[in-house]
Design an enzyme around this catalytic site. Structure first.
Site, short mmCIF file in Angstrom:
data_model
loop_
_atom_site.label_atom_id
_atom_site.label_comp_id
_atom_site.label_asym_id
_atom_site.label_seq_id
_atom_site.Cartn_x
_atom_site.Cartn_y
_atom_site.Cartn_z
N HIS A 101 0.81 -1.22 0.00
CA HIS A 101 0.00 0.00 0.00
C HIS A 101 0.85 1.27 0.00
O HIS A 101 0.32 2.37 -0.17
CB HIS A 101 -1.00 0.00 1.16
N ASP A 131 0.19 -7.57 1.19
CA ASP A 131 0.62 -6.20 1.48
C ASP A 131 2.14 -6.10 1.63
O ASP A 131 2.64 -5.43 2.52
CB ASP A 131 -0.08 -5.65 2.74
N SER A 207 4.44 2.55 8.12
CA SER A 207 4.16 1.41 7.25
C SER A 207 5.40 1.03 6.45
O SER A 207 6.03 1.88 5.82
CB SER A 207 3.02 1.74 6.29
#
Length: 459
Positions: A101, A131, A207
């Site tokens: 992402h 992911d 992230s």
């Protein structure tokens, strides 16, 4: 270096499965500074640019009827979206892991190290479902990197550090512990939902960053949080290092997309009532509820009602854990599957293979001169079932792309065609033949999500 500092901190190596807290104020005052100095240079900031095409809004944009009518009268306009995240260097020549992402759809990626070196990067391998994304830095040599730890050895209560770039303020380190293992179905997003849980603060921008242990080894890639405010509430999730290792292996082997072994089955966790009906003392494992005839498990004699309790000695209690464990094993070879049938337990070797693309999918695309231009249909086989998420019992012909007219008529990818104007559809070649004889009115009977639907439209 780090290990010498750990001796001073009186931390035992993870392989010994015994960790001790500092026993004096002097040991506490040492803090994590030596660990951070060693590990932090291997964590990078990632700046990604994503260009998307967005239609100009009209006064009818929210109208369900006129929006389709005016769709072709407005030109798509490019829109640039900037994404900020983190990544972890895994090799001296610039292999970097991050989240899908963050970089998966990027058209331009810039990576900045802690000493302010900048590199262009390209995506080598990416998978939305997991992911995860593997990057290669251009022209990188002699970079600091982190070693991957066996994440199956991680224990609840271990100290952990999260390193990343939260909110774009610059590289930040937060400390905590491992709060839980094998968390499934608790985090949101595209991932399969198999995570390590930590209370080390993870915020937007973290992230793709590193979750490390007290040896400075990578145990997870920070990816999700549970939060109502958008900030850290002490419930963060990391993708285990063992899955990252398999991604790196496949990327280095030149894979164009991540391959995970196909089970060809569906199942559900064993609850207390189910355990009692199966004669089990405790509710554990995953019971098989459906099995495709071509499944490698069916080939080895597995049946509906069997309970799978472990893969390669690692406990599984849900379908997502099963997918994770098989993904970690990787393609090729065989995996030891622990099966419980009644009161009998057995270890069975099962092939780790891709979903077979047999019989041939016989893809067929309708021409621009046809009644449904751009419509693509395929014969259902295991590979098609997996790609479109169809029931294991699905058979016949499925729509993979409805085309512009088909989409307006209500057709969707994954619709299994049964009849067109009263004519059964059993092969892909039936579709253009039947449509050519249909006239302007079309009546389609199909299966969607297990439900039988009838669509009628005029072309």
């Amino acid at each position: 270096m780090i290990r010498a500092a750990l001796i001073a901190l009186v931390f035992a190596a993870p392989l010994a499965a015994q960790t001790q807290v500092p026993s004096s104020q002097a040991e506490i005052s040492l803090g994590f500074a030596p660990l951070v100095k060693q590990a932090a240079p291997a964590v990078v900031n990632i700046y990604a640019k994503i260009v998307t095409q967005q239609r100009q809004r009209t006064p009818f944009s929210n109208d369900p009827f006129f929006d389709d009518f005016f769709r072709g009268f407005t030109k798509p306009q490019p829109r640039v979206q900037n994404s900020l995240g983190s990544g972890v260097i895994l090799s001296a020549d610039g292999i970097v892991v991050s989240n899908y992402h963050v970089v998966g759809m990027a058209t331009e990626i810039r990576v900045v190290t802690t000493d302010r070196r900048e590199y262009n990067a390209r995506v080598v391998l990416a998978d939305k479902a997991s992911d995860l994304a593997i990057l290669q830095l251009e022209g990188a040599t002699d970079l600091p990197f982190l070693d991957l730890r066996n994440s199956d050895q991680v224990e609840v209560g271990e100290l952990a550090l999260a390193i990343g770039n939260p909110f774009g303020v610059g590289q930040t380190v937060s400390s905590g512990i491992i709060s839980g293992l094998a968390r499934t179905g608790t985090a949101t997003g595209e991932g399969f939902g198999y995570y390590l849980q930590t209370d080390a603060a993870i915020n937007p921008g973290n992230s793709g960053g590193a979750l490390i242990d007290v040896n400075g080894d990578l145990i997870g890639i920070n990816t999700r949080i549970i939060s109502r405010s958008g900030g850290s509430n002490g419930i963060g999730f990391s993708i285990p290092a063992n899955l990252v290792r398999e991604f790196v292996n496949q990327a280095q082997q030149g894979a164009e997309e991540f391959q995970r072994p196909w089970a060809g089955m569906s199942g559900q966790p064993v609850d207390a009532d189910m355990a009692a009906s199966l004669g089990m003392e405790l509710p554990l494992g995953m019971v098989i509820s459906d099995l495709h005839p071509a499944s490698p498990f069916a080939e080895q004699g597995f049946k509906v009602g069997d309970v799978i309790t472990a893969v390669e000695g690692q406990v599984v209690n849900s379908p997502s854990e099963m997918v994770f464990r098989m993904s970690v094993v990787g393609m090729g070879g065989r995996a030891q599957i622990t099966r419980l049938r009644g009161v009998e337990a057995a270890d069975v070797l099962v092939k780790m293979m891709a979903a077979p693309n047999t019989p041939s999918a016989d893809l067929l695309q309708m021409t621009e001169n046809s009644m449904l231009p751009g419509l693509i249909v395929a014969r259902i086989n295991p590979a098609v079932i997996l790609r479109l998420g169809l029931p294991l019992s699905a058979e016949g012909v499925v729509i993979t792309n409805p085309g512009r007219n088909g989409a307006r008529a209500g057709l969707r990818p994954g619709d299994v065609l049964q009849e067109i104007n009263g004519n059964p559809v059993t092969n892909t070649v039936d579709v253009p033949t039947v449509l050519a004889e249909s006239g302007r009115k079309v009546k389609v009977i199909l299966l969607r999500g297990g439900q039988r639907l009838t669509l009628q439209f005029r072309l």
